[in-house]
Design an enzyme around this catalytic site. Structure first.
Site, PDB file in Angstrom:
ATOM      1  CG  ASN A   9      -1.753   1.225   1.359  1.00 42.15           C
ATOM      2  OD1 ASN A   9      -1.822   2.025   0.428  1.00 42.15           O
ATOM      3  ND2 ASN A   9      -2.405   1.405   2.501  1.00 42.15           N
ATOM      4  CE  LYS A  11      -0.376   3.458   4.592  1.00 41.21           C
ATOM      5  NZ  LYS A  11      -0.471   3.612   6.022  1.00 41.21           N
ATOM      6  CG  HIS A  94      -6.186   2.048   4.803  1.00 41.70           C
ATOM      7  ND1 HIS A  94      -5.788   3.073   5.614  1.00 41.70           N
ATOM      8  CD2 HIS A  94      -5.152   1.169   4.768  1.00 41.70           C
ATOM      9  CE1 HIS A  94      -4.550   2.833   6.042  1.00 41.70           C
ATOM     10  NE2 HIS A  94      -4.146   1.681   5.549  1.00 41.70           N
ATOM     11  CD  GLU A  96      -3.323   5.819   6.366  1.00 38.27           C
ATOM     12  OE1 GLU A  96      -3.199   5.867   5.131  1.00 38.27           O
ATOM     13  OE2 GLU A  96      -2.474   5.283   7.113  1.00 38.27           O
ATOM     14  CD  GLU A 166      -3.912  -2.283   7.258  1.00 38.33           C
ATOM     15  OE1 GLU A 166      -2.768  -2.483   6.864  1.00 38.33           O
ATOM     16  OE2 GLU A 166      -4.593  -1.300   6.925  1.00 38.33           O
ATOM     17  N   GLY A 172       1.886   2.646  10.617  1.00 37.56           N
ATOM     18  CA  GLY A 172       2.818   3.759  10.430  1.00 37.56           C
ATOM     19  C   GLY A 172       3.487   4.224  11.706  1.00 37.56           C
ATOM     20  CB  SER A 211       4.722  -1.311  12.038  1.00 36.76           C
ATOM     21  OG  SER A 211       4.289   0.033  12.201  1.00 36.76           O
TER      22      SER A 211
HETATM   23  P1  PGA Z   1       2.363   0.546   7.657  1.00 38.47           P
HETATM   24  O1  PGA Z   1       0.924   0.746   6.955  1.00 38.47           O
HETATM   25  O2  PGA Z   1       2.930  -0.749   7.145  1.00 38.47           O
HETATM   26  O3  PGA Z   1       3.164   1.742   7.248  1.00 38.47           O
HETATM   27  O4  PGA Z   1       2.116   0.497   9.133  1.00 38.47           O
HETATM   28  C1  PGA Z   1       0.061  -0.341   6.735  1.00 38.47           C
HETATM   29  C2  PGA Z   1      -1.212   0.138   6.097  1.00 38.47           C
HETATM   30  O5  PGA Z   1      -1.676   1.245   6.416  1.00 38.47           O
HETATM   31  O6  PGA Z   1      -1.800  -0.550   5.253  1.00 38.47           O
END
Ligand code: PGA
Length: 250
Positions: A9, A11, A94, A96, A166, A172, A211
């Site tokens: 992903n 982003k 997601h 976000e 998640e 993140g 992460s």
């Molecule tokens: P990350 O993000 O691996 O940077 O924690 C995962 C995601 O948001 O899908």
């Protein structure tokens, strides 16, 4: 036996040149024989992925879509449009999108249903915040998020999608859920889905996100109910992402 699924992903990151470099690195380093791999890129890079990933065994898709097929929805992109650029997958729900763009369980359910109706595989993201985990309601939150989609698409819909657990506090932040913490939730989600249909629950891929990196992927991916990963930050680094795909293939 469930096939592992590893997804990048990206982003809102990347330039044309960076995308070209990452794709070249992925194509060189990733063996898709024992592992399904997909890249979720910003919309504008999808034509570039279509031309560079065709025949590579690596799938591509978008990080969002609208639920309607067409119409007066300025700024939005439909699933039919995504399909035209070879997208086989799309992210839905997601965290976000849920927190920064106000997507409710109902919106996520409608988008997931629209993806299935269009023949695009949704990767349905769910997960609790830190506050919810501390309140001990992780299971309730994840079940509520799953139920909204289960009510909309039914057991048959869940035979054709991927679930991504998640935990929001792990996205993140560099704080990964421990393999045991993640396994507990994955097993609980599978149990919940088994109440609707045991065969579907045994077959559905439930991947972990938050992460994940090459260093922690082997421990996470060796858990019984963790079928892969949705990778944000580490998917922007070729070595990291290739390492995660290798761990999944083993
Ligand atoms: P990350 O993000 O691996 O940077 O924690 C995962 C995601 O948001 O899908």
């Amino acid at each position: 036996m469930r096939t592992p699924f590893i997804a990048a992903n990206w982003k809102m990151n990347g330039t044309r040149a960076e995308v070209a470099d990452m794709v070249a690195g992925f194509k060189q380093g990733i063996d898709t024989k024992n592992c399904q791999v997909a890249v979720f890129a910003p919309y504008v890079f999808l034509p570039q992925l279509e031309s560079s990933l065709a025949d590579s065994g690596i799938a591509w898709g978008a990080q969002n879509s609208h639920m309607e097929a067409s119409g007066a929805f300025t700024g939005e992109i439909s699933l039919g449009m995504l399909k035209e650029f070879g997208c086989t997958h799309v992210l839905t729900g997601h965290s976000e999108r849920r927190t920064l763009f106000g997507e409710t369980d109902d919106v996520v359910a409608a988008k997931t249903k629209a993806a299935l109706d269009t023949g695009v595989t949704p990767v349905l993201c769910i997960g609790e915040t830190l506050e919810e985990r501390e309140q001990g309601i992780t299971g309730d939150v994840c079940r509520r998020q799953l139920k909204a989609v289960l009510d909309a698409v039914g057991v048959d819909g869940f035979r054709k999608l991927v679930v991504a657990y998640e935990p929001v506090w792990a996205i993140g932040t560099g704080k990964t859920a421990s393999p045991e913490q993640a396994q507990d939730v994955h097993a609980d989600l599978r149990q919940y889905l088994a109440e609707a249909d045991a065969g579907m629950a045994a077959a559905v891929q439930i991947v972990y996100g938050g992460s994940m990196k090459a260093a922690n992927a082997p421990d996470l991916l060796s858990q019984r109910d963790i079928d892969g990963g949705l990778v944000g930050g580490a998917s922007l680094k070729v070595d990291e992402f290739v390492g995660i795909c290798e761990a999944a293939s083993r």
